[in-house]
Enzyme design. Structure first.
Site, mmCIF file in Angstrom:
data_model
loop_
_atom_site.group_PDB
_atom_site.id
_atom_site.type_symbol
_atom_site.label_atom_id
_atom_site.label_comp_id
_atom_site.label_asym_id
_atom_site.label_seq_id
_atom_site.Cartn_x
_atom_site.Cartn_y
_atom_site.Cartn_z
ATOM 1 N N ALA A 108 0.691 3.285 7.491
ATOM 2 C CA ALA A 108 0.881 4.681 7.877
ATOM 3 C C ALA A 108 -0.455 5.400 8.068
ATOM 4 C CB ALA A 108 1.734 5.400 6.841
ATOM 5 N N ASN A 123 0.819 -1.205 0.000
ATOM 6 C CA ASN A 123 0.000 0.000 0.000
ATOM 7 C C ASN A 123 0.861 1.268 0.000
ATOM 8 O OD1 ASN A 123 -1.876 2.013 0.404
ATOM 9 N ND2 ASN A 123 -3.086 0.867 1.873
ATOM 10 N N ASP A 124 1.465 1.576 1.134
ATOM 11 C CA ASP A 124 2.196 2.846 1.245
ATOM 12 C C ASP A 124 3.336 2.946 0.234
ATOM 13 O OD1 ASP A 124 0.541 3.655 3.315
ATOM 14 O OD2 ASP A 124 1.795 2.691 4.836
ATOM 15 N N VAL A 125 3.984 1.808 -0.082
ATOM 16 C CA VAL A 125 5.153 1.854 -0.965
ATOM 17 C C VAL A 125 4.778 2.083 -2.423
ATOM 18 C CG1 VAL A 125 6.541 0.409 0.556
ATOM 19 C CG2 VAL A 125 5.241 -0.660 -1.296
ATOM 20 N N VAL A 126 3.466 2.113 -2.738
ATOM 21 C CA VAL A 126 3.044 2.421 -4.104
ATOM 22 C C VAL A 126 2.148 3.664 -4.118
ATOM 23 C CG1 VAL A 126 3.232 0.059 -4.957
ATOM 24 C CG2 VAL A 126 1.091 0.815 -3.942
#
Lengths: 466, 100
Positions: free
Chosen positions: A433, A392-395
């Protein structure tokens, strides 16, 4: 042989061991040579430990044999039974043991010298250093491991003035250490208090850090466990402890820096920022409902099967759902149809550096299909379909485009540059996050809802039927 | 005694530089085995612990050293074995049509 001959033999074997450790680490340059590198390091340890046993100071072997047998049994059991998903907590536990062993050894040396009636000042100082670093590594790593398993709350545990309290304890430890260097005899009680404070400090340093930051903490304590060994090596005037400790210390520091960079944080910010506190901020979209497109497995399978290039972006959600093997089957099917398949691995895709790579290797994904951030980010522009599984957060493009987002500046995989994107996800809930992800609302994005394992299995059978 | 401390610090500083140079060449894909492997290497305190546990001396000192032997042995044995278990799984791409 004279005593000096024995000492020369032992030190000579330590030189051989040091060289083998370094060559062993050099062989970790490629996955093809890494296994031999690890064996070489193990051989080095065997040589160093065996030759040590001829030391003339050793007069009885009962305690040694007992300790080695107990340790070997526990070590073998742990190494054999651990699940690959549980590697982060295993490494955390090993860090704790490494710190604990150094602290115990330094403490043992201190008490022996005190009983003998004299402690040199430089030996005393390095004993204090080894004890303090080792003790705080012990408890700090245990708390980090507890957070990874979920035994300790993943949320930062914050109380006002916590940094002041930690700082005061740190000052107290240093003061007591200095006192003990100057006046070591008959002050065992103060030494005990110093140990207790260092143990407490380890707990206080890690409890305020959120679960998402544990990879950084584990890497940092990896370094500390090496530095504690080196400090103890100073006290014992033992070169192999110093060299091996320094190698581990350097390794942990490099990994710590890689992880903080991948999260766009500084180490200070991780340690004292209290980031990741639940419900602190939801940034960007103020509660409005944004339209998104959901897709059925059948349509998603069509997109994949008729693409010429596909990049899979696995996140920890993949591992939680244990869907690695299904993903590999899907990749195999696509490749058999002539689709070019790659995997894009973000440094924080797993729960520790390189974790996702191990999980995929376990599912028989060849390592030359795995690409890291820098290697693959330009490829997304020429890719037909990017498939996000449990990441999620890394994309999240907000990290690149939305100034003011808490993750702004964090390096991300440019999944949104692909022709089309399929996101496998349970629901529209936000990531670790707690930030909404703009990627999910793009025109080119299709959401495939459901458990990752079931969704990937459904894709497999749909592609098979085509 | 200060003399030997400075010598030790020299060894430490040089080893840190070697470590830095060597470890930066380890690819991200091997970072987890690197960490478990260095876990095993930090078990090198076993070397000091063996001697300390074998000197017949004060009871407490020996017991602490024996504790260090146990923990360090777990690190050494467990660390190298689990690293080997992981590295065994890393495979290169097979021919696309091989046995599937």
């Amino acid at each position: 042989m004279s005593d000096q001959d024995y000492i020369n033999l032992i030190n000579g074997s330590y030189l051989v061991a040091a060289v083998l450790f370094i060559v062993g680490l050099m062989l970790l340059r490629t996955p093809a040579t890494a296994r031999n590198g690890n064996r070489l390091s193990a051989l080095a340890m065997l040589i160093a430990a065996s030759v040590t046993l001829v030391d003339r100071n050793i007069v009885e072997y009962e305690f040694i044999i007992g300790g080695v047998v107990v340790g070997t049994v526990i070590g073998v059991l742990m190494a054999r039974t651990v699940q690959m998903t549980a590697m982060p907590q295993m490494v955390a536990l090993f860090n704790a043991f490494g710190g604990g062993a150094s602290a115990l050894l330094a403490g043992s040396e201190f008490i022996r010298l005190v009983d003998a009636g004299h402690v040199d000042e430089d030996v005393g100082a390095t004993v204090m250093l080894g004890t303090a670093i080792g003790a705080l590594t012990l408890t700090g790593s245990l708390v980090a491991g507890g957070k990874l398993v979920g035994w300790v709350s993943q949320n930062p545990i914050l109380f006002p003035g916590r940094n002041l309290v930690s700082g005061l304890i740190g000052v107290l430890i240093v003061a007591m250490g200095v006192f003990l260097v100057v006046d070591p005899i008959d002050n065992e009680l103060i030494f005990g208090v110093l140990v207790a404070l260092a143990l407490l400090l380890g707990i206080l340093l890690v409890t305020p850090i959120g679960g998402a930051d544990m990879p950084v903490v584990v890497a940092l304590f990896n370094s500390y466990s090496g530095l504690a060994a080196a400090a103890t090596g100073f006290a014992l005037d033992n070169n192999i402890l110093i060299i091996a400790g320094a190698l581990v210390g350097a390794s942990g520091l490099i990994l710590t820096r890689i992880m903080t960079r991948a999260m766009n944080r500084s180490l200070i910010n991780v340690m004292f920022g209290g980031f990741g506190a639940s419900g602190t901020e939801v940034v960007g979209v103020g509660g409005e409902v944004r339209p998104y497109r959901s897709v059925q497995p059948q349509d998603a399978a069509m997109m994949l099967a008729y693409a010429s290039s596909v990049i899979f972006v696995p996140g920890y959600g993949l591992a939680v759902a244990q869907a690695q093997h299904e993903l590999r089957s899907l990749a195999d099917l696509l490749q058999a149809r002539g689709v070019d398949v790659k995997y894009a691995i973000h440094p924080v895709a797993g729960r520790m550096p390189g974790h996702m790579n191990v999980l995929l290797a376990e599912a028989d994904v060849p390592y030359d299909q795995l690409y890291d951030l820098d290697q693959i980010n330009r490829d997304f522009d020429q890719t037909d379909v990017a498939v996000v599984v449990g990441a999620n957060d890394v994309v999240n493009p907000a990290a690149r485009d939305r100034e003011g987002s808490p993750i702004y500046g964090m390096p991300i995989l440019n999944v949104d540059h692909a022709q089309s994107v399929i996101v496998l996800k349970r629901s529209m809930a936000s990531g670790f996050a707690g930030i909404d992800n703009d990627l999910f609302y793009l025109d080119r994005t299709s959401m495939l809802f459901g458990d990752a394992k079931q969704s990937v299995s459904a894709l497999v059978s749909e592609v098979e039927d085509l | 005694m200060l003399e030997s401390l400075i010598l030790s610090l020299t060894v430490f500083a040089l080893a840190m530089f070697i470590g830095y140079t060597v470890i930066t060449k380890v690819p991200p894909t091997l970072h987890t085995p690197l960490m478990s492997g260095t876990n095993a290497i930090s078990g090198v305190v076993i070397v000091g612990a063996l001697v300390a546990a074998g000197m017949t001396d004060s009871g407490l000192s020996q017991w602490l050293a024996t504790g260090a032997v146990v923990l360090a042995t777990i690190n050494v044995v467990g660390g190298f074995l689990v690293t080997d278990r992981m590295l065994r799984m890393f495979r290169r791409r097979e021919r696309p049509d091989a046995g599937k």
